[in-house]
Write an enzyme that holds these catalytic residues in place. Structure first.
Site, PDB file in Angstrom:
ATOM      1  N   GLY A  41       0.508  -1.495  -0.133  1.00 24.94           N
ATOM      2  CA  GLY A  41       0.466   0.183  -1.188  1.00 24.94           C
ATOM      3  C   GLY A  41       0.960   1.250  -0.018  1.00 24.94           C
ATOM      4  O   GLY A  41       2.406   1.551  -0.135  1.00 24.94           O
ATOM      5  N   GLU A  57      -1.272  -0.021  -6.032  1.00 24.61           N
ATOM      6  CA  GLU A  57       0.227  -0.111  -4.860  1.00 24.61           C
ATOM      7  C   GLU A  57       0.802  -1.860  -5.307  1.00 24.61           C
ATOM      8  O   GLU A  57       1.539  -2.207  -5.013  1.00 24.61           O
ATOM      9  CB  GLU A  57       0.232   0.175  -3.959  1.00 24.61           C
ATOM     10  N   GLU A  61       4.205  -3.329  -6.120  1.00 25.98           N
ATOM     11  CA  GLU A  61       5.070  -3.272  -4.859  1.00 25.98           C
ATOM     12  C   GLU A  61       5.206  -4.913  -5.062  1.00 25.98           C
ATOM     13  O   GLU A  61       5.944  -5.053  -4.546  1.00 25.98           O
ATOM     14  CB  GLU A  61       4.157  -2.850  -3.570  1.00 25.98           C
ATOM     15  N   GLU A 113      11.841  -6.136   1.171  1.00 25.95           N
ATOM     16  CA  GLU A 113      10.900  -8.271   0.028  1.00 25.95           C
ATOM     17  C   GLU A 113       9.907  -8.357  -0.011  1.00 25.95           C
ATOM     18  O   GLU A 113       8.970  -7.070   0.097  1.00 25.95           O
ATOM     19  CB  GLU A 113      11.193  -8.813   1.454  1.00 25.95           C
TER      20      GLU A 113
END
Length: 151
Positions: A41, A57, A61, A113
């Site tokens: 997010g 997001e 990500e 990660e």
């Protein structure tokens, strides 16, 4: 003399994605919440709804495509997880999101990660209080049992 109005919070959103009894988390690179694991997010861009931000997001990500964002929780985060000397204020909307494609994760953008984590693994991670609260709520709703509760 009247006090100045505090600045309005920035809107932010995150996505809870579940796959095979595991939740998708990312380890944050940047403040706030740097070095903590959290749901994918971030900040809403101008003209973007929180639901749109959650899906964007998530994709940026983790490389994961999501669909059907449903509101799950809202948090007024006023300085939580700020670095010393920093001051942030976010209105965070957390969505549950359905997986819309492959479950292969590739960390990108703000994520150092990214991966799928089971409940016992999440219990061992450093996470913001809002994430812990959401995970506990999901575990209760799904009837997930923690390892120490199995006897």
């Amino acid at each position: 003399m009247p006090l100045p109005n505090p600045p309005l919070p920035q809107h932010a959103a995150s996505a809870i994605v579940e796959h095979e009894g595991r939740l998708l988390l990312v380890k944050r690179r940047n403040p706030p919440a740097a070095d903590l694991f959290a749901f994918p997010g971030g900040r809403c861009e101008p003209g973007e709804t929180p639901a749109e931000a959650a899906l964007r997001e998530l994709r940026e990500e983790t490389g994961i495509e999501g669909r059907l964002p449903l509101p799950f929780a809202v948090y007024d985060l006023n300085g939580e997880n700020d670095a010393p000397g920093a001051s942030t204020h976010f209105l965070l909307t957390v969505f549950t999101v359905k997986l819309a494609g492959p479950s292969e994760v590739l960390a990108g953008d703000d994520a150092v990660e990214a991966g799928w984590f089971g409940l016992s693994e999440i219990d061992q991670l450093a996470v913001p209080a809002s994430v812990r609260e959401c995970v506990d709520r999901i575990a209760a709703e799904r009837g997930w049992i923690r390892a120490e509760e199995r006897t």
